[in-house]
Design an enzyme around this catalytic site. Structure first.
Site, PDB file in Angstrom:
ATOM      1  N   HIS A 174      -3.973   2.195   6.394  1.00 50.47           N
ATOM      2  CA  HIS A 174      -4.801   1.478   7.384  1.00 50.47           C
ATOM      3  C   HIS A 174      -4.046   1.187   8.677  1.00 50.47           C
ATOM      4  O   HIS A 174      -4.660   0.893   9.696  1.00 50.47           O
ATOM      5  CB  HIS A 174      -5.302   0.154   6.779  1.00 50.47           C
ATOM      6  CG  HIS A 174      -6.307   0.355   5.698  1.00 50.47           C
ATOM      7  ND1 HIS A 174      -7.651   0.083   5.854  1.00 50.47           N
ATOM      8  CD2 HIS A 174      -6.188   0.834   4.434  1.00 50.47           C
ATOM      9  CE1 HIS A 174      -8.303   0.366   4.741  1.00 50.47           C
ATOM     10  NE2 HIS A 174      -7.433   0.824   3.857  1.00 50.47           N
ATOM     11  N   ASP A 382      -2.165  -1.352  16.936  1.00 53.70           N
ATOM     12  CA  ASP A 382      -3.074  -1.682  15.835  1.00 53.70           C
ATOM     13  C   ASP A 382      -3.598  -0.380  15.233  1.00 53.70           C
ATOM     14  O   ASP A 382      -3.942   0.545  15.981  1.00 53.70           O
ATOM     15  CB  ASP A 382      -4.261  -2.500  16.384  1.00 53.70           C
ATOM     16  CG  ASP A 382      -4.801  -3.486  15.362  1.00 53.70           C
ATOM     17  OD1 ASP A 382      -4.748  -3.176  14.163  1.00 53.70           O
ATOM     18  OD2 ASP A 382      -5.289  -4.563  15.770  1.00 53.70           O
TER      19      ASP A 382
END
Ligand code: ADP
Ligand code: G6P
Length: 482
Positions: A174, A382
């Site tokens: 992720h 991110d």
């Protein structure tokens, strides 16, 4: 809302034929003041993505329940069996807070904070990964599909394959996967790559990450690799980009509910009915660029470009990984800076920043998204950033400007956002002003385009794309009704 099982909802499909393995379970225990234990959804992108996906799906989730000591026995959550893996206080310190969050997390996020290396942490990482692999081997039925998630469990695919060669194993990361120069710093780089290659499919958020991985596998392990396939002994491991998403329809339906609209009106009133609201929602993490954003906002106030009476900033920053030193330092600094800005620019009853550290339920989050004229999502790095996607999905009125960091995975997809480089303070200030002053027609056109994109590219599309690549026989999707 109506249950629209993704994959899914096939009653004949047993819980042990699809096993998700993630460090965190989708629910967290929170001890209430009276000592009672209540369970609630854990904040964070991984759970936000997978929880709505698996709801009402016969599946098992293998994970940690958030405490130390013996693993609690949990009931099924929305039809998903919870299989808990215990962590001791040493495991918590050395595996979760240590190797996962003080070695890997900073290296994978451009080393915006200094990664630490300790041999004891590596021992714990191996030990905990072995425990997860054994727990998974126990619950998975013959030939099951096992989907291992994220950086805490990079050794699990390899360990699990050794225990259960009959399984179809997927791994999905992720967070970003770093460029070779950074990954090469890891003392145990070869073991980490080997572990991931135990999977049949290794998925990343972005194509660049798959490329980095292929380069490293060749450089460190000497294996022939392209950005799509790697030959490992007698197997082919597939790799690729699968940008994760949200349950777009669910967030839109929630945001459209009359009680959410009422709550949004009340919130705006409670904020002093400002002309414009800027909102940020982050875990308290140094990757999220909270300090840089506060500095930009403070300079805009100081320069008179923004007035407290007209504009308010709402910063939601839920504490995270609170015993890790770098997170404690960050929280102190953020709180000091919020205090300084409010002291300097606020007025009685009119703070410049509304600072909230509580976890909110989805309804409250949707109401917050609905009042945000500008949503400032400006991480330094991110993997994806689901908050940005949730905001877009919640703007059923097509209003609201998304200010988005170029360094969030979401920027590759939400290209109509107002994009900024959060490392560039002047650029960040200009970006904020541009979003605040944008023409409503421009804002609307951008939001419409992003909403249309997310309607197509939602969490179900993500799972379909990943699982159909993992299970090329199509067996899983047929069984799952895909
Ligand atoms: P990360 O996974 O790094 O935390 P994301 O933006 O991808 O970042 O995901 C964060 C998730 O956590 C989102 O689904 C968001 O709604 C949720 N979240 C963040 N802050 C809160 C909060 N204060 N209360 C409840 N949920 C939150
Ligand atoms: C990110 C990670 C997840 C993690 C989440 C919350 O989204 O990719 O794996 O669960 O942050 O962090 P926490 O440390 O609370 O699990």
């Amino acid at each position: 809302m109506a249950v629209t099982p993704l994959l899914i909802g096939m009653p004949e499909m047993r819980q042990s034929s699809l096993v998700v393995v993630a460090n965190r379970l989708p629910i967290n225990d929170n001890v209430a003041l009276d000592g009672a234990c209540e369970w609630r959804r854990s904040p964070g992108g991984l759970v936000s993505a997978l929880h709505p996906l698996l709801r009402h799906t016969p599946a098992t989730w293998v994970g940690w329940a958030g405490g130390t000591g013996p693993a609690p026995t949990l009931p099924d959550v929305d039809g998903v069996r919870m299989h808990t893996v215990p962590l001791s206080s040493e495991d918590l310190r050395d595996h979760y807070e240590g190797f996962a969050n003080a070695t890997l997390w900073p290296i994978y996020h451009d080393a915006v904070e200094q990664p630490e290396h300790h041999r004891r942490w590596w021992d714990a990482y191996q030990r905990v990964n072995q425990r997860f692999a054994e727990a998974t081997a126990q619950v998975a039925e013959q030939g099951a599909v096992v989907w291992v998630q994220d950086y805490h469990l990079q050794l699990v695919p390899g360990l699990l394959r050794a225990l259960r060669p009959d399984l179809r194993i997927g791994f999905f990361l992720h967070v970003p996967f770093p460029p070779p120069e950074l990954f090469m710093q890891l003392p145990r780089r070869a073991e980490l790559l080997h572990g991931m290659l135990g999977a049949d499919l290794v998925g990343f958020q972005r194509a660049q990450a798959a490329h980095n991985f292929a380069q490293l596998v060749t450089k460190v392990l000497g294996l022939p690799a392209t950005d799509r396939r790697i030959a490992v002994e007698d197997r082919i491991v597939r790799i690729g980009a699968f940008p994760v998403s949200i349950d777009t329809a669910e967030m839109a339906a929630l945001a459209d509910r009359p009680e959410v609209a009422d709550r949004a009106r009340r919130l705006r009133h409670d904020l002093g009915s400002p002309e414009q609201v800027i909102l940020s929602v982050d875990r308290m993490d140094y990757t999220k660029g909270i300090e840089q954003r506060l500095k930009a906002y403070s300079e805009l106030l100081e320069g008179g470009h923004v007035k407290v009476r007209d504009t308010v900033l709402v910063q939601v920053a839920v504490p995270s990984r609170e015993r890790v030193g770098q997170y404690q330092i960050l929280r102190d600094r953020v709180e000091r800076e919020v205090g300084r800005i409010n002291g300097e620019f606020g007025r009685v009853g009119e703070p410049a920043i509304h600072y909230l550290t509580q976890p909110f339920d989805r309804t409250e989050l949707a109401a917050l998204y609905r009042i945000a004229d500008v949503m400032a999502v400006t991480p330094l790095r991110d993997g994806m950033n689901l908050v940005a996607k949730e905001y877009v999905a919640a703007r059923v009125d097509d209003a609201g400007a998304l200010l988005l960091s170029e360094f969030a995975g979401a920027a590759a997809e939400l290209s109509q956002a107002y994009l900024v480089n959060p490392h560039d303070l002047e650029g960040l200030k200009q970006g904020l002003l541009a979003a605040l002053r944008a023409e409503p027609a421009d804002v609307r056109a951008r939001m419409q385009a992003m909403r249309a994109y997310l309607r197509e590219h939602d969490i179900r599309a993500w799972a379909r794309s990943y699982l159909s690549t993992l299970d090329q026989s199509g067996l899983l999707l047929t069984r799952l009704g895909g």
